[in-house]
Motif scaffolding. Sequence first.
Motif, PDB file in Angstrom:
ATOM      1  N   MET A 154       0.829  -1.195   0.000  1.00  3.44           N
ATOM      2  CA  MET A 154       0.000   0.000   0.000  1.00  3.44           C
ATOM      3  C   MET A 154       0.871   1.256   0.000  1.00  3.44           C
ATOM      4  O   MET A 154       0.607   2.207  -0.746  1.00  3.44           O
ATOM      5  N   ILE A 155       1.919   1.277   0.804  1.00  2.00           N
ATOM      6  CA  ILE A 155       2.845   2.411   0.833  1.00  2.00           C
ATOM      7  C   ILE A 155       3.528   2.562  -0.523  1.00  2.00           C
ATOM      8  O   ILE A 155       3.714   3.673  -1.018  1.00  2.00           O
ATOM      9  N   GLN A 156       3.884   1.447  -1.138  1.00  9.13           N
ATOM     10  CA  GLN A 156       4.517   1.481  -2.459  1.00  9.13           C
ATOM     11  C   GLN A 156       3.626   2.198  -3.461  1.00  9.13           C
ATOM     12  O   GLN A 156       4.082   3.065  -4.209  1.00  9.13           O
ATOM     13  N   VAL A 157       2.347   1.861  -3.471  1.00 19.15           N
ATOM     14  CA  VAL A 157       1.416   2.468  -4.423  1.00 19.15           C
ATOM     15  C   VAL A 157       1.122   3.923  -4.067  1.00 19.15           C
ATOM     16  O   VAL A 157       1.184   4.810  -4.921  1.00 19.15           O
ATOM     17  N   HIS A 158       0.818   4.186  -2.805  1.00 19.74           N
ATOM     18  CA  HIS A 158       0.367   5.518  -2.401  1.00 19.74           C
ATOM     19  C   HIS A 158       1.491   6.551  -2.394  1.00 19.74           C
ATOM     20  O   HIS A 158       1.249   7.720  -2.685  1.00 19.74           O
ATOM     21  N   VAL A 159       2.699   6.135  -2.057  1.00 18.19           N
ATOM     22  CA  VAL A 159       3.776   7.107  -1.875  1.00 18.19           C
ATOM     23  C   VAL A 159       4.874   6.948  -2.920  1.00 18.19           C
ATOM     24  O   VAL A 159       5.186   7.879  -3.659  1.00 18.19           O
ATOM     25  N   VAL A 160       5.449   5.765  -3.002  1.00 18.13           N
ATOM     26  CA  VAL A 160       6.617   5.570  -3.864  1.00 18.13           C
ATOM     27  C   VAL A 160       6.254   5.740  -5.341  1.00 18.13           C
ATOM     28  O   VAL A 160       6.917   6.493  -6.068  1.00 18.13           O
ATOM     29  N   CYS A 161       5.211   5.089  -5.789  1.00 18.39           N
ATOM     30  CA  CYS A 161       4.840   5.190  -7.209  1.00 18.39           C
ATOM     31  C   CYS A 161       4.444   6.616  -7.590  1.00 18.39           C
ATOM     32  O   CYS A 161       4.842   7.110  -8.646  1.00 18.39           O
ATOM     33  N   ALA A 162       3.674   7.263  -6.732  1.00 18.37           N
ATOM     34  CA  ALA A 162       3.281   8.650  -7.019  1.00 18.37           C
ATOM     35  C   ALA A 162       4.501   9.558  -7.102  1.00 18.37           C
ATOM     36  O   ALA A 162       4.585  10.438  -7.973  1.00 18.37           O
ATOM     37  N   THR A 163       5.468   9.348  -6.225  1.00 16.30           N
ATOM     38  CA  THR A 163       6.691  10.149  -6.236  1.00 16.30           C
ATOM     39  C   THR A 163       7.502   9.889  -7.493  1.00 16.30           C
ATOM     40  O   THR A 163       7.991  10.820  -8.145  1.00 16.30           O
ATOM     41  N   GLU A 164       7.643   8.628  -7.875  1.00 15.05           N
ATOM     42  CA  GLU A 164       8.420   8.287  -9.076  1.00 15.05           C
ATOM     43  C   GLU A 164       7.775   8.851 -10.336  1.00 15.05           C
ATOM     44  O   GLU A 164       8.473   9.380 -11.211  1.00 15.05           O
ATOM     45  N   LEU A 165       6.461   8.761 -10.436  1.00 15.07           N
ATOM     46  CA  LEU A 165       5.782   9.292 -11.619  1.00 15.07           C
ATOM     47  C   LEU A 165       5.891  10.809 -11.680  1.00 15.07           C
ATOM     48  O   LEU A 165       6.092  11.382 -12.758  1.00 15.07           O
ATOM     49  N   THR A 166       5.772  11.467 -10.542  1.00 15.08           N
ATOM     50  CA  THR A 166       5.920  12.924 -10.515  1.00 15.08           C
ATOM     51  C   THR A 166       7.309  13.334 -10.959  1.00 15.08           C
ATOM     52  O   THR A 166       7.474  14.259 -11.773  1.00 15.08           O
ATOM     53  N   ARG A 167       8.316  12.658 -10.440  1.00 18.06           N
ATOM     54  CA  ARG A 167       9.704  12.972 -10.845  1.00 18.06           C
ATOM     55  C   ARG A 167       9.923  12.713 -12.323  1.00 18.06           C
ATOM     56  O   ARG A 167      10.714  13.401 -12.969  1.00 18.06           O
ATOM     57  N   ALA A 168       9.223  11.743 -12.882  1.00 21.00           N
ATOM     58  CA  ALA A 168       9.396  11.406 -14.299  1.00 21.00           C
ATOM     59  C   ALA A 168       8.843  12.490 -15.221  1.00 21.00           C
ATOM     60  O   ALA A 168       9.423  12.766 -16.267  1.00 21.00           O
ATOM     61  N   VAL A 169       7.723  13.106 -14.853  1.00 18.44           N
ATOM     62  CA  VAL A 169       7.109  14.099 -15.739  1.00 18.44           C
ATOM     63  C   VAL A 169       7.481  15.531 -15.379  1.00 18.44           C
ATOM     64  O   VAL A 169       7.281  16.444 -16.185  1.00 18.44           O
ATOM     65  N   LEU A 170       8.030  15.745 -14.206  1.00 15.34           N
ATOM     66  CA  LEU A 170       8.347  17.100 -13.765  1.00 15.34           C
ATOM     67  C   LEU A 170       9.331  17.835 -14.674  1.00 15.34           C
ATOM     68  O   LEU A 170       9.106  19.008 -14.985  1.00 15.34           O
ATOM     69  N   PRO A 171      10.418  17.212 -15.148  1.00 13.24           N
ATOM     70  CA  PRO A 171      11.361  17.954 -15.992  1.00 13.24           C
ATOM     71  C   PRO A 171      10.716  18.574 -17.234  1.00 13.24           C
ATOM     72  O   PRO A 171      10.977  19.729 -17.555  1.00 13.24           O
ATOM     73  N   GLN A 172       9.835  17.841 -17.909  1.00 13.31           N
ATOM     74  CA  GLN A 172       9.196  18.408 -19.099  1.00 13.31           C
ATOM     75  C   GLN A 172       8.233  19.522 -18.721  1.00 13.31           C
ATOM     76  O   GLN A 172       8.089  20.506 -19.454  1.00 13.31           O
ATOM     77  N   MET A 173       7.555  19.404 -17.597  1.00 16.79           N
ATOM     78  CA  MET A 173       6.657  20.482 -17.158  1.00 16.79           C
ATOM     79  C   MET A 173       7.447  21.738 -16.798  1.00 16.79           C
ATOM     80  O   MET A 173       7.034  22.846 -17.151  1.00 16.79           O
ATOM     81  N   LEU A 174       8.543  21.558 -16.102  1.00 18.05           N
ATOM     82  CA  LEU A 174       9.389  22.707 -15.746  1.00 18.05           C
ATOM     83  C   LEU A 174       9.978  23.357 -16.991  1.00 18.05           C
ATOM     84  O   LEU A 174      10.064  24.588 -17.073  1.00 18.05           O
ATOM     85  N   ALA A 175      10.398  22.560 -17.948  1.00 16.35           N
ATOM     86  CA  ALA A 175      10.980  23.101 -19.183  1.00 16.35           C
ATOM     87  C   ALA A 175       9.962  23.945 -19.947  1.00 16.35           C
ATOM     88  O   ALA A 175      10.331  24.936 -20.578  1.00 16.35           O
ATOM     89  N   ARG A 176       8.709  23.576 -19.886  1.00 15.06           N
ATOM     90  CA  ARG A 176       7.637  24.329 -20.561  1.00 15.06           C
ATOM     91  C   ARG A 176       7.081  25.439 -19.675  1.00 15.06           C
ATOM     92  O   ARG A 176       6.286  26.252 -20.123  1.00 15.06           O
ATOM     93  N   ASP A 177       7.424  25.410 -18.394  1.00 15.25           N
ATOM     94  CA  ASP A 177       6.828  26.309 -17.404  1.00 15.25           C
ATOM     95  C   ASP A 177       5.313  26.156 -17.436  1.00 15.25           C
ATOM     96  O   ASP A 177       4.561  27.128 -17.432  1.00 15.25           O
TER      97      ASP A 177
END
Length: 70
Positions: free
Chosen positions: A44-67
């Motif tokens: 449950m912790i893996q799904v609720h915390v770890v996966c959400a964190t990993e997915l956010t880190r994966a898409v954040l660079p492109q969002m920041l680059a586009r502002d």
Amino acid sequence: MSEVSPWSVIQSIAERRIEVLINNAGFGVKGYFQEEALEDYLRMIQVHVVCATELTRAVLPQMLARDSGV
């Protein structure tokens, strides 16, 4: 229940333009904490915390680059 690896999701979205990332995954464990398997809580912790964190880190660079992005 079929499990999907966060890495397979990350790979499938890596080349797409992501505007919004919504965490809509999760599950709960019924019963008393001391009576349920520790593995259930760790999954449950893996799904609720770890996966959400990993997915956010994966898409954040492109969002920041586009502002842009939520």
